[in-house]
Design a protein around this motif. Structure first.
Motif, short mmCIF file in Angstrom:
data_model
loop_
_atom_site.label_atom_id
_atom_site.label_comp_id
_atom_site.label_asym_id
_atom_site.label_seq_id
_atom_site.Cartn_x
_atom_site.Cartn_y
_atom_site.Cartn_z
N GLU A 63 0.87 -1.17 0.00
CA GLU A 63 0.00 0.00 0.00
C GLU A 63 0.91 1.22 0.00
OE1 GLU A 63 -3.75 -1.43 2.71
OE2 GLU A 63 -1.93 -0.77 3.76
N VAL A 64 0.44 2.28 -0.60
CA VAL A 64 1.16 3.55 -0.57
C VAL A 64 0.37 4.49 0.33
CG1 VAL A 64 1.98 5.49 -1.95
CG2 VAL A 64 2.15 3.17 -2.86
N THR A 65 1.08 5.13 1.25
CA THR A 65 0.42 6.01 2.21
C THR A 65 1.00 7.41 2.17
OG1 THR A 65 1.92 5.45 4.03
CG2 THR A 65 -0.05 4.07 3.78
N GLN A 66 0.19 8.32 2.64
CA GLN A 66 0.61 9.70 2.82
C GLN A 66 -0.05 10.18 4.11
OE1 GLN A 66 -0.63 12.56 -0.26
NE2 GLN A 66 1.55 13.03 -0.45
N LYS A 67 0.77 10.61 5.05
CA LYS A 67 0.28 11.01 6.37
C LYS A 67 -0.54 9.89 7.02
CE LYS A 67 0.40 15.84 5.19
NZ LYS A 67 -0.33 17.09 5.01
N GLY A 68 -0.11 8.65 6.78
CA GLY A 68 -0.74 7.50 7.40
C GLY A 68 -1.98 6.96 6.71
N GLU A 69 -2.46 7.65 5.69
CA GLU A 69 -3.66 7.24 4.95
C GLU A 69 -3.27 6.63 3.61
OE1 GLU A 69 -6.76 7.45 6.26
OE2 GLU A 69 -5.82 8.24 8.08
N VAL A 70 -3.96 5.56 3.22
CA VAL A 70 -3.69 4.93 1.93
C VAL A 70 -4.11 5.89 0.82
CG1 VAL A 70 -4.25 2.98 0.42
CG2 VAL A 70 -3.95 2.62 2.87
N VAL A 71 -3.21 6.06 -0.16
CA VAL A 71 -3.46 6.95 -1.30
C VAL A 71 -3.13 6.24 -2.60
CG1 VAL A 71 -3.02 9.07 0.02
CG2 VAL A 71 -1.14 7.97 -1.18
N ASP A 72 -3.58 6.83 -3.69
CA ASP A 72 -3.25 6.35 -5.03
C ASP A 72 -1.93 7.00 -5.42
OD1 ASP A 72 -2.98 5.84 -7.76
OD2 ASP A 72 -5.07 6.33 -8.23
N VAL A 73 -0.90 6.20 -5.57
CA VAL A 73 0.43 6.74 -5.85
C VAL A 73 0.48 7.45 -7.21
CG1 VAL A 73 1.42 4.67 -6.91
CG2 VAL A 73 2.91 6.26 -5.68
N THR A 74 -0.45 7.14 -8.10
CA THR A 74 -0.43 7.80 -9.41
C THR A 74 -0.95 9.22 -9.35
OG1 THR A 74 -2.61 6.95 -10.05
CG2 THR A 74 -0.70 5.59 -10.62
N THR A 75 -1.69 9.56 -8.30
CA THR A 75 -2.23 10.92 -8.19
C THR A 75 -1.73 11.67 -6.96
OG1 THR A 75 -4.21 10.09 -7.06
CG2 THR A 75 -4.34 10.35 -9.46
N ALA A 76 -1.08 10.98 -6.04
CA ALA A 76 -0.58 11.62 -4.81
C ALA A 76 0.53 12.61 -5.16
CB ALA A 76 -0.06 10.57 -3.84
N ARG A 77 0.45 13.77 -4.54
CA ARG A 77 1.49 14.80 -4.69
C ARG A 77 2.30 14.84 -3.41
NH1 ARG A 77 1.67 16.53 -9.77
NH2 ARG A 77 1.79 18.75 -9.41
N GLY A 78 3.59 14.99 -3.53
CA GLY A 78 4.44 15.10 -2.35
C GLY A 78 4.91 13.75 -1.86
N PRO A 79 5.51 13.74 -0.67
CA PRO A 79 6.11 12.53 -0.14
C PRO A 79 5.09 11.43 0.17
CG PRO A 79 6.65 14.44 1.23
CD PRO A 79 5.68 14.89 0.21
N VAL A 80 5.47 10.22 -0.16
CA VAL A 80 4.64 9.04 0.14
C VAL A 80 5.51 7.99 0.80
CG1 VAL A 80 2.99 9.44 -1.73
CG2 VAL A 80 4.98 8.00 -2.14
N ARG A 81 4.88 7.03 1.42
CA ARG A 81 5.56 5.89 2.04
C ARG A 81 4.96 4.61 1.47
NH1 ARG A 81 10.06 7.12 4.67
NH2 ARG A 81 9.79 5.32 5.98
N ILE A 82 5.72 3.54 1.51
CA ILE A 82 5.29 2.24 1.01
C ILE A 82 5.33 1.25 2.17
CG2 ILE A 82 5.73 0.39 -0.66
CD1 ILE A 82 7.47 2.50 -2.20
N ARG A 83 4.27 0.45 2.30
CA ARG A 83 4.25 -0.59 3.33
C ARG A 83 3.62 -1.86 2.75
NH1 ARG A 83 -0.45 2.15 7.01
NH2 ARG A 83 -2.21 1.49 5.74
N ARG A 84 3.98 -2.98 3.38
CA ARG A 84 3.35 -4.24 2.99
C ARG A 84 1.88 -4.18 3.35
NH1 ARG A 84 7.65 -8.12 5.81
NH2 ARG A 84 7.79 -6.27 7.07
N VAL A 85 1.06 -4.88 2.57
CA VAL A 85 -0.37 -4.96 2.87
C VAL A 85 -0.54 -5.70 4.18
CG1 VAL A 85 -2.58 -5.90 2.10
CG2 VAL A 85 -1.04 -4.85 0.46
N ARG A 86 -1.39 -5.20 5.03
CA ARG A 86 -1.62 -5.80 6.35
C ARG A 86 -2.53 -6.99 6.24
NH1 ARG A 86 -2.19 -0.33 9.96
NH2 ARG A 86 -0.09 0.33 9.58
#
Length: 86
Positions: A63-86
């Motif tokens: 999953e790709v997150t931004q500020k702890g919320e799952v986001v669409d990496v193709t439309t997210a602006r700014g820094p993102v984080r990647i984590r394994r699916v829970r």
């Protein structure tokens, strides 16, 4: 597992390896994968690293997150984080 077409397999592998080395629930930044693959020329690999993350999202691996919320990496602006699916 084969990445989606267009994703750099080196970056896909790097994301998988970095996440495997982290505790469950911990995240990585796409820049970590870019640095692991590109060395000093990592900045040019930032968009390809996000593309690789997107291919892993499509496969249900991360999953790709931004500020702890799952986001669409193709439309997210700014820094993102990647984590394994829970």
């Amino acid at each position: 597992m084969v990445p989606s077409s267009g994703a750099d397999p080196r970056l896909v592998a790097s994301i998988r390896e970095l996440l495997a080395a982290r505790d469950a629930g911990k995240t990585i930044c796409p820049s970590e994968a870019a640095r692991a693959v590109g060395g000093e020329d990592w900045r040019e690999l930032m968009q390809p690293a996000r593309d690789a993350a997107h291919s892993l999202v499509e496969r249900g691996e991360v999953e790709v997150t931004q500020k702890g919320e799952v986001v669409d990496v193709t439309t997210a602006r700014g820094p993102v984080r990647i984590r394994r699916v829970r």
